[in-house]
Each structure stands twice: as C-alpha cells, then as structure tokens.
Design a protein around this motif. Structure first.
Motif, short mmCIF file in Angstrom:
data_model
loop_
_atom_site.label_atom_id
_atom_site.label_comp_id
_atom_site.label_asym_id
_atom_site.label_seq_id
_atom_site.Cartn_x
_atom_site.Cartn_y
_atom_site.Cartn_z
N ASN A 91 -10.48 14.86 -4.05
CA ASN A 91 -10.42 13.49 -3.01
C ASN A 91 -11.09 12.29 -3.41
N ALA A 131 -5.23 9.42 -4.49
CA ALA A 131 -4.27 8.81 -3.45
C ALA A 131 -3.36 7.93 -4.18
N ILE A 160 -11.74 9.64 5.42
CA ILE A 160 -11.26 10.90 5.13
C ILE A 160 -12.25 11.78 4.92
N ILE A 214 -7.36 15.77 1.00
CA ILE A 214 -6.03 15.09 1.05
C ILE A 214 -4.97 15.69 0.67
N ASN A 215 -5.06 16.82 -0.13
CA ASN A 215 -3.89 17.80 -0.56
C ASN A 215 -3.70 18.71 0.54
N GLY A 265 -5.48 16.09 5.84
CA GLY A 265 -6.04 14.94 5.20
C GLY A 265 -4.66 14.08 4.83
N LEU A 266 -3.55 14.56 4.08
CA LEU A 266 -2.63 13.90 3.69
C LEU A 266 -1.67 13.00 4.66
N GLY A 299 -4.37 11.22 7.78
CA GLY A 299 -5.23 10.41 7.11
C GLY A 299 -4.68 9.56 6.14
N LEU A 300 -4.38 10.17 4.92
CA LEU A 300 -3.93 9.25 3.66
C LEU A 300 -2.72 8.42 4.01
N ILE A 331 -12.41 7.73 1.04
CA ILE A 331 -12.39 9.12 0.87
C ILE A 331 -13.80 9.84 0.52
#
Length: 468
Positions: free
Chosen positions: A59, A64, A179, A183-184, A188-189, A192-193, A205
């Motif tokens: 993260n 990102a 977040i 993010i994976n 999160g992906l 959020g991202l 993040i």
C-alpha cells in the motif's frame, strides 16, 4: 516530451492535489515526470512485447502509480498479494516480475532506484495468453469459502466499474480519499484507488493500517471519504475517541448490524456499507438519503447492475455489465466465464428483495438448521461481536459429533492479547441476551485465528483446526 497517456484515464485534476502515503508525497503535476521515468525503464523491455507483469503489491503511492502506468499503457498485469498469509506464486502466464523498493525513492524521486524487473522462470508461451490484447487486470479471489481463483478483468470494465463508484459517492477533483485497506483487493482498488485517480482527487494510502495510523491520517489529511473495515468501526466505537465528522465513511467485507451502523453515524458521520466481490467489483451500497433502510442493511444497486432473487433457493443473482470476464488458470486458459450483459451470476449469497433495494442475509453455504429455524452463521457472528465489541474476529461453524442428531454451534473468537474475557462468562451472556437458536454451544478463545491473504478469517482452516 513529458508522459501524457495517463491523461486518457485521469479526467480532470488540480495540479496541486496530492498522492501520499507514510513516506512519499507527490503532486499530480509531478505525475508526468515520474511516469516518464517509469516508462523509460519499461521502454527498454518494450512494453509491446510484455505478455503480463506480475506486480508485488504494497500500500504505497509508488504501487498506485505503477498501476496507473500499466492501465495507461494497456499492459496486462497481475496483482500479487503481499500479506504474510499469502502463499500465492507467480502464474505461468506472467513473463515479467516487478518489485518496488520504496526506500530508495528518496527526495530526489529516484524511480530508477526503486524498480526491479526480472524474468519469470516459469513463464510459458501459451497460445491463450497471446489473445490478451488491450489491457487486462488479473486479481485473486478472496478464497473465503473455497480455493482461491485467478480472475480476469478487462481494464475498460474495471474503469467503468470505478466510474460507477465515482457517481455513487460523488467523487471529484475536490475530493480527498483515505484508503486504509489493501489496494490489491477489489475494495481498495476499485472503490478507492482507481476512482480517486480517474477523478484526480487527492489520495492518502495507509500501509499495514491500524487504529493509531488511521487517527493520525484522518487528522493530518482531512479526507472527505475514508475507506475502512467493520473491525475498525467496532474499535472506533469501543474507544470512543473523537475523529472527523466531516468525512463520509465506507465499509465493506461483512454485514453491519443496525445497532453498529446507527451508533457509528450518531457518534461520527455518514457510513455507507458496500456490497461487492472480487469478480463483480462494486455491486451496491447503502442508500445515501434513506437512513431507515441504511440501518436495516439494505443495498441500492449501482448503475448497470441488476439484482434478482432466485425464488427457489433465495440466492442473489447479479447481472453486472462491468464485472470480470472469466476465471483463468495459471497458464491463462479460461476456466469459466463470469459475466456479460444479460447473464446473471450466482453470488452464492442468500438475500431478499425490498422493492428497488435488496438485503444480503449471508452465504448460501454458511447456513444451518437449528430446531426448525434456518440460521445464517454470519448473524450469530454479528450478534457475538455486538455483545463483545473488543473481539477482533469471530467465526462460527456447526460441528456434528458422531451419534448426535443435532449439531452444535462453535464460536472461535480472536481476543488478540485481551485477558479479561472468559469463555464460560461469554456463553452465559449469550444465553441471556440472544434468541435460543442464535446461542453458541461452545466458545473458544484464541490469540489469533488463521487468516487468508486479504486478512479475513480462513473459515475452512478454522473449522478443521477446532473441530473435535
């Protein structure tokens, strides 16, 4: 010439908006330069000849930006889970393996020092993977109730799924998104991202989030939207510590009871529960302007999402135009299609319809019959968490001992170093406070329950470990 392909994804942004984590902070104005440096590194590898990149995930802002770069270049990539619980290998359809060493980035923003690109020794030149042109994103399913699978998303649909979230949460370039989840994962992906990047919103993040990091980030970053988990929500309420009431909060991963949902909003701010999956991304959210339905656990489908309930089984069927395409094996061969317009996917959740809204009652493979009552085990878990909010995780399963007609409910509770809880006293409280068919027959306290790569309890392993 500065890199510009990312502008095909980012709709609009203020140059001064920032992307930050615990060690790096950059502006959107600096993105072109950093992406160009990243492109120079990959140009030597000839992105047109890259079959698929396996990206080891953390993260961080650099991870990102790497995702943004691959999306911009329409390069196929697979997000490698990085949690200690993950035993994931690199699929044979990936020819390049990328790791980012953020400690080398420094004030000079030395992208060349951070990127490590290696060949995958197991790469197999299959005919199937040659078909993947135009950008595909591969993620792992959570494996909460079964074996993990590799899921193939088209980059285009992933961006449209994110646009659905932008519309629902009213995200724009004046937004700031915090977040605190990986993010994976699709939460999160996709929630959020990617919505933040498309909108040009400021982004913060948190890596390996905990309650203290969350407090600090909310105070320093002042987000307008914060992504968190139900366990964090319970901890916030227990600690009764003041946090910003100016941000909207989004939760995902499990049901929120009406007591928990209403208590949070009474003490803090708007809380929206999100229903989705690794396969279909975001499916629905709590109604924003109807707090009665919101507290009752109702969900409103997102755009281009149709929900119906199977009359016989009660299972939730979902037609999602922007869902994933298929499950694939480690060689890239398609195992099973997932969704296309007009096809309803069985989510394997039990639910009920409420006009334009729907309710999720629990997993179809996670229900038991208790004295004539059909009980969702998630409901028992939620009730135990309500009575004992200090618990980090609760997993309930049915054990059917030999020579006994009725099975018993076993609740495995993660206490994480808390010594003030006693199983016998907890069971007495459950017997006093809960309806008979929701009462656990046995409570087991443990320091830590086995986890999946996404941090959720590994139900299968827990049942095997604690069954007698």
């Amino acid at each position: 010439m500065p890199y510009i392909k990312h502008k095909n994804i980012i709709r609009n942004y203020s140059a001064a908006n920032i992307l930050k984590d615990e060690s790096i902070s950059i502006t959107y104005e600096e993105l072109s330069d950093i992406l160009q440096k990243l492109h120079d590194i990959f140009y030597d590898k000839d992105t047109n000849k890259i079959t698929c990149v396996a990206l080891y995930m953390e993260n961080t802002v650099l991870h990102a930006i790497a995702i943004l770069y691959f999306l911009s270049e329409q390069v196929n990539f697979y997000l490698v889970p990085s949690s200690p619980q993950s035993k994931a290998g690199i699929p044979e359809f990936c020819d390049k393996v990328v790791k980012l060493n953020i400690s080398e980035f420094g004030p000079e923003k030395r992208v060349d020092k951070t990127v490590s690109i290696n060949l995958n020794p197991l790469f197999l030149h299959s005919d199937e993977i040659k078909k993947y042109k135009g950008g595909f994103v591969f993620v792992s399913s959570s494996g909460t109730t079964g074996t993990r699978k590799i899921i193939r998303h088209s980059a285009g649909n992933l961006l449209l799924n994110a646009s659905n979230c932008i519309d629902r949460f009213e995200i724009n370039n004046a937004s700031s998104i915090l977040i605190s989840v990986p993010i994976n994962h699709m939460y999160g992906l996709g929630v959020g991202l990617i919505p933040a990047l498309i909108s040009g919103a400021s982004l913060c993040i948190i890596n390996k989030s905990n309650i203290l990091k969350l407090f600090d980030a909310i105070t320093e970053f002042s987000p307008s939207i914060t992504l968190l988990t139900p366990s964090i929500i319970r901890m916030l309420l227990k600690l009764k510590k003041k946090i910003s009431t100016k941000t909207s909060y989004i939760s995902a991963g499990e049901k929120l009871g009406d007591h928990l949902h209403e208590s949070f909003e009474k003490n803090y701010a708007l809380l929206l529960n999100l229903y989705g999956s690794s396969e279909l991304g975001a499916i629905g959210t709590s109604p924003i302007h109807d707090n009665i339905s919101r507290y009752n656990g109702a969900f409103k489908p997102l755009n281009e999402v149709d929900i119906k309930i199977d009359k016989n089984s009660g299972q939730i069927l979902c037609d999602h135009k922007y869902g994933a395409e298929a499950y694939v094996d480690s060689f890239g061969n398609e195992l099973q299609p997932i969704s296309s317009k007009g096809d309803f996917m069985n989510t394997k959740d039990i639910g009920k319809s409420d006009g334009s809204l729907f309710h999720v009652l629990g997993r179809s493979d996670n229900q038991v019959n208790r004295s004539g009552f059909l009980v969702m085990l998630e409901e028992v878990e939620m009730e135990i968490k309500r009575l004992f909010p200090e618990l980090d995780h609760v997993v309930v399963f049915e054990e059917a001992p030999e020579n006994q007609i009725l099975g018993k409910l076993v609740a495995v509770c993660e206490i994480n170093g808390r010594n003030n809880l006693e199983a016998d006293k907890m069971r007495s409280i459950c017997q006093r406070e809960l309806t008979r068919y929701l009462q656990p027959d046995e409570i087991i306290l443990t320091e830590k329950v086995p986890k999946l790569h996404n941090g959720k309890p590994d139900r299968n392993k827990i049942k095997l470990e604690y069954s007698k």
